[in-house]
Design a protein around this motif. Sequence first.
Motif, PDB file in Angstrom:
ATOM      1  N   ARG A 186       0.835  -1.212   0.000  1.00  0.00           N
ATOM      2  CA  ARG A 186       0.000   0.000   0.000  1.00  0.00           C
ATOM      3  C   ARG A 186       0.869   1.261   0.000  1.00  0.00           C
ATOM      4  NH1 ARG A 186      -5.248  -0.537   0.467  1.00  0.00           N
ATOM      5  NH2 ARG A 186      -6.098  -2.591   0.948  1.00  0.00           N
ATOM      6  N   ARG A 187       1.993   1.201   0.698  1.00  0.00           N
ATOM      7  CA  ARG A 187       2.898   2.357   0.726  1.00  0.00           C
ATOM      8  C   ARG A 187       3.406   2.673  -0.679  1.00  0.00           C
ATOM      9  NH1 ARG A 187       8.121   2.891   0.203  1.00  0.00           N
ATOM     10  NH2 ARG A 187       8.415   0.641   0.149  1.00  0.00           N
ATOM     11  N   LEU A 188       3.887   1.650  -1.385  1.00  0.00           N
ATOM     12  CA  LEU A 188       4.433   1.890  -2.726  1.00  0.00           C
ATOM     13  C   LEU A 188       3.341   2.309  -3.698  1.00  0.00           C
ATOM     14  CD1 LEU A 188       6.890   1.912  -4.527  1.00  0.00           C
ATOM     15  CD2 LEU A 188       6.574  -0.524  -4.943  1.00  0.00           C
ATOM     16  N   LEU A 189       2.161   1.708  -3.562  1.00  0.00           N
ATOM     17  CA  LEU A 189       1.060   2.088  -4.440  1.00  0.00           C
ATOM     18  C   LEU A 189       0.671   3.551  -4.203  1.00  0.00           C
ATOM     19  CD1 LEU A 189      -0.698   0.803  -6.621  1.00  0.00           C
ATOM     20  CD2 LEU A 189      -2.320   0.117  -4.845  1.00  0.00           C
ATOM     21  N   ALA A 190       0.681   3.968  -2.935  1.00  0.00           N
ATOM     22  CA  ALA A 190       0.363   5.368  -2.621  1.00  0.00           C
ATOM     23  C   ALA A 190       1.408   6.308  -3.219  1.00  0.00           C
ATOM     24  CB  ALA A 190       0.284   5.557  -1.105  1.00  0.00           C
ATOM     25  N   LEU A 191       2.682   5.927  -3.135  1.00  0.00           N
ATOM     26  CA  LEU A 191       3.738   6.743  -3.736  1.00  0.00           C
ATOM     27  C   LEU A 191       3.537   6.869  -5.246  1.00  0.00           C
ATOM     28  CD1 LEU A 191       6.900   5.492  -1.814  1.00  0.00           C
ATOM     29  CD2 LEU A 191       5.902   7.775  -1.714  1.00  0.00           C
ATOM     30  N   LEU A 192       3.147   5.756  -5.863  1.00  0.00           N
ATOM     31  CA  LEU A 192       2.885   5.770  -7.302  1.00  0.00           C
ATOM     32  C   LEU A 192       1.740   6.735  -7.634  1.00  0.00           C
ATOM     33  CD1 LEU A 192       2.803   2.732  -9.668  1.00  0.00           C
ATOM     34  CD2 LEU A 192       0.945   4.359  -9.728  1.00  0.00           C
ATOM     35  N   TYR A 193       0.680   6.667  -6.823  1.00  0.00           N
ATOM     36  CA  TYR A 193      -0.459   7.559  -7.061  1.00  0.00           C
ATOM     37  C   TYR A 193      -0.039   9.026  -6.890  1.00  0.00           C
ATOM     38  CZ  TYR A 193      -3.671   3.577  -7.006  1.00  0.00           C
ATOM     39  OH  TYR A 193      -4.332   2.408  -7.291  1.00  0.00           O
ATOM     40  N   LEU A 194       0.789   9.288  -5.881  1.00  0.00           N
ATOM     41  CA  LEU A 194       1.267  10.661  -5.692  1.00  0.00           C
ATOM     42  C   LEU A 194       2.118  11.105  -6.870  1.00  0.00           C
ATOM     43  CD1 LEU A 194       2.192  10.689  -1.893  1.00  0.00           C
ATOM     44  CD2 LEU A 194       0.431  12.054  -3.002  1.00  0.00           C
ATOM     45  N   ARG A 195       2.983  10.205  -7.350  1.00  0.00           N
ATOM     46  CA  ARG A 195       3.854  10.544  -8.480  1.00  0.00           C
ATOM     47  C   ARG A 195       3.027  10.846  -9.729  1.00  0.00           C
ATOM     48  NH1 ARG A 195       9.217   8.936  -9.592  1.00  0.00           N
ATOM     49  NH2 ARG A 195       9.494   9.014  -7.334  1.00  0.00           N
ATOM     50  N   THR A 196       1.868  10.196  -9.853  1.00  0.00           N
ATOM     51  CA  THR A 196       1.036  10.403 -11.045  1.00  0.00           C
ATOM     52  C   THR A 196      -0.131  11.353 -10.778  1.00  0.00           C
ATOM     53  OG1 THR A 196      -0.174   8.351 -10.496  1.00  0.00           O
ATOM     54  CG2 THR A 196       1.628   8.177 -12.073  1.00  0.00           C
ATOM     55  N   GLY A 197      -0.064  12.086  -9.645  1.00  0.00           N
ATOM     56  CA  GLY A 197      -1.040  13.144  -9.391  1.00  0.00           C
ATOM     57  C   GLY A 197      -2.394  12.681  -8.927  1.00  0.00           C
ATOM     58  N   ARG A 198      -2.480  11.478  -8.342  1.00  0.00           N
ATOM     59  CA  ARG A 198      -3.774  10.963  -7.880  1.00  0.00           C
ATOM     60  C   ARG A 198      -3.773  10.910  -6.350  1.00  0.00           C
ATOM     61  NH1 ARG A 198      -4.149   5.563 -11.308  1.00  0.00           N
ATOM     62  NH2 ARG A 198      -1.890   5.749 -11.274  1.00  0.00           N
ATOM     63  N   ALA A 199      -3.845  12.086  -5.756  1.00  0.00           N
ATOM     64  CA  ALA A 199      -3.683  12.193  -4.305  1.00  0.00           C
ATOM     65  C   ALA A 199      -4.776  11.450  -3.544  1.00  0.00           C
ATOM     66  CB  ALA A 199      -3.664  13.663  -3.893  1.00  0.00           C
ATOM     67  N   GLN A 200      -6.027  11.572  -3.993  1.00  0.00           N
ATOM     68  CA  GLN A 200      -7.110  10.915  -3.268  1.00  0.00           C
ATOM     69  C   GLN A 200      -6.973   9.402  -3.312  1.00  0.00           C
ATOM     70  OE1 GLN A 200      -9.369  12.379  -1.210  1.00  0.00           O
ATOM     71  NE2 GLN A 200      -9.686  10.255  -0.640  1.00  0.00           N
TER      72      GLN A 200
END
Length: 866
Positions: free
Chosen positions: A280-294
């Motif tokens: 979940r941590r890495l997936l969240a980082l990926l979402y942040l990197r691609t601008g999907r904060a929510q």
Amino acid sequence: DNAEARLLLAKSLLATGDAAGAETEVRKAIGAHAPDDQAYPVLAQALGAQGKFKELTRDLGDRKLGTPAARSAVNVALATATLAQGNAKHAKELADAALADQPANVRALLLEAQLAAQGGIGVPAVRESVDKALKVAPDDVEALLMKAELDNAEGKAADAQAALQHAVDAHPKSIVARAAAFSYAIRGGKLEDAKAQLAKMKAFAPGDLRTVYSDALLSAMQGDNAHAREQVQRILAAQPDNLPSLYLSGMIDYQMGAYASSEDSLRRVLSKAPADPSVRRLLALLYLRTGRAQQAVDALTPALQRYPDNPVLLRIAGEAYLASGNLALAERAYEHANAVDKNNVGSEVRLAQVRLAAGDSARGFSDLESLAAKDASASQADLALFSAHMQRQEYDKALADVDVLEKKQPKAAFVQNLRGIVYMAKRDLKDAQASFEKALALQPDFLPAARNLAIIDLQRGDVQAARDRYDKMLAKDPKNGPALLALAELQGVSGASPDDIRKTIEKAVAASPTSPAPRLALIAFEERQKDVKAAVATAQSALAAIPGDPQLTEAVGATQLVAGQYNEAAESFKKLIQLQPQNPLTYLRLAQAQAALKDYSGAIDSERKALALKPDLPQAVNALARTYLLSGRPDEAVAQARGMQKEHPDSPGGYALEGDIDSAQKKWSEASLAYKMGLDRKPIAALAVRYYVALKNAGKGSEATAAANKWMTQHPDDPSMPLMLAEQDQQQKDLAGAKAGYRKVLGIDADNVIALNNLAFLLTEDKDPKGLEYAEHAHRLAPFNPSILDTYGWSLMRNGQAARGARLLRMATSLAPGEPEIRLHLAQALAESGDKAGARKELTELTKLDKASPIRAEAEKLLGTL
């Protein structure tokens, strides 16, 4: 057809790591009538090694064997399979049965250790089982490796290294021992040691997938992502569902910027291991990197529920909240992480924040600024600095922080979104809108910016413009789940039909079938429609689609509780406890269901378990007092409270419980004494408020005032007491005192929504135009709260903007159709704006209220003037 030869071949294949081949041969041996007591233990081991846990349970669950050794071996395999399928209780029973048959069964002893570790019993209990196993088999690889893990967990690095070396020396060609030694070296950053272990593995087992995996991992650590990807693909070609390799593949793709394939790999891992925080941590980082904060927030939420004190998760959550524009939650996440993490650069950032909180501003900001300068590519310190400046309402400094971030990440949409948030806080809607639009120009699917623009549109009363924001985004990507949920939210406030809202949420579910967020939104929608049966069915359907998800498991139990299905709710919450055994709130959920069933002893037991995990948890203290009183046992309740006081003499929990019990019986003097003793042990704001209330109710007004003043002097940054006093003044019609109190709260916490809303209402009633500013501020923080929409709409009307006020009041009515006062305000705004027909329609509905209702009387009076 030689059964003995087949069985020997199966054992040999198993010993060399070919579990699938071993299964084939042992089944042939069974077909050739090999003795059950010799064959079935081998079959159990082969199935377990392949992860075929359901088959193992199906084929051997009811198998009756003759010798204790055979029964013990099969029961260990069954226990392992049962544990893997989430039933720790039955796994313990099977492990106990294995040890009863064969007390020296090393596998069973190690399984007991594993169960003890997962159950949170503590290191001593785990070590006891491991020590027993090592006494039976001093050179057993698995026992030595578990000992190394225990030593490492306790900070005994030398002992851990010695245990690993013992395993390697005793079994120099054991791939298990070498792989463990390799892993230990990697975790310790000893790459040369890791290389040495990998060289040995390649020498005697070059084709073993564990060797290939280790090669891939070391290559990734050294930055050779191309070789790492090549090696990990070899594993996935042979074992497409190998979770460690899928996870490593996701990591490598993330580092190489192949975000789509990285996300695919990580989602596949998450579907099989939903509780794993690292995924979940890495997936969240990926979402942040691609601008999907929510989506980053959604990914982290279940992990934070299970591991609420994990500083790594908390830091990423802080960044996700900031990127999505939720400053309050970001600050909370950073502060919590600061309390538990003191080991790296991140902790230095949080230490600086602590200094800020303590008033050491100069040093605090200096630390953050030097940290930000240390690494020009890192943004964590910059974000923490931004958060601190926003908290202190130092908006120009916050804008300077954004400038620094923009230099480091010039094409990051979230940076422009942060700039817009600052301008919103400064009430500069023009520059805020320009910043959000720039964020969307950089990244057209950046939802936080679109949502912020929609909020500005709503503040201006332009619902269609807000809708156009989402429609434009959905035209490019009709399966954008978060955008669909944002649209459903907008539909809810703008009076769309329930069917239209439901269809939009269902589209979001179809767009993100593995995400719990849209399914939770659909459950909440059914609850708002007061359709309890539909809510239960929707929750159960959601959990069937994403089994084992803690949020959905809790949602099932919660809807069952509302529906009066108390037995079913209790079973759901028991499953939630299995998923989150260290979360005290799960035990309180179970206690709710037990209390509803009038199983008070069960509820008390659950509440005690919650307090054992967190002795100061206010919800648990309150629940325990309530349950004792419901069961008609106030004396036992007091005895329990005093037992807690003896067991935890430095904790306020037992004293708070005694105070709550006395308060429930209106023994106010006794309650105040108990609360005072609790406060002497730990200054907790909620306890201070209860102490004040108890003194007031005991007729000790001067003591209560002194206690409140003392608390506010000693805790000038806590808004709880001044907020309570302001609300009390408002209830007692001391409006001047209330206004002064709310201003005091806002001096401490400028974004306190309750204070903003209440002060806005009071000032609006005084025809003070400043009330509109406070109402606007509250609306920016909580744009879809019906009470805040009501105040804002009413304030607009009273300040000569009746048409715009009416639009916002209609939204408030849509969100809270059962609130007649909001409907009355809407009617007044419609009448003021010239829409007499609309006003009559609303007022006619209000004339159907009970004759004694003052709202009805007001409505009839206004109707008579139209």
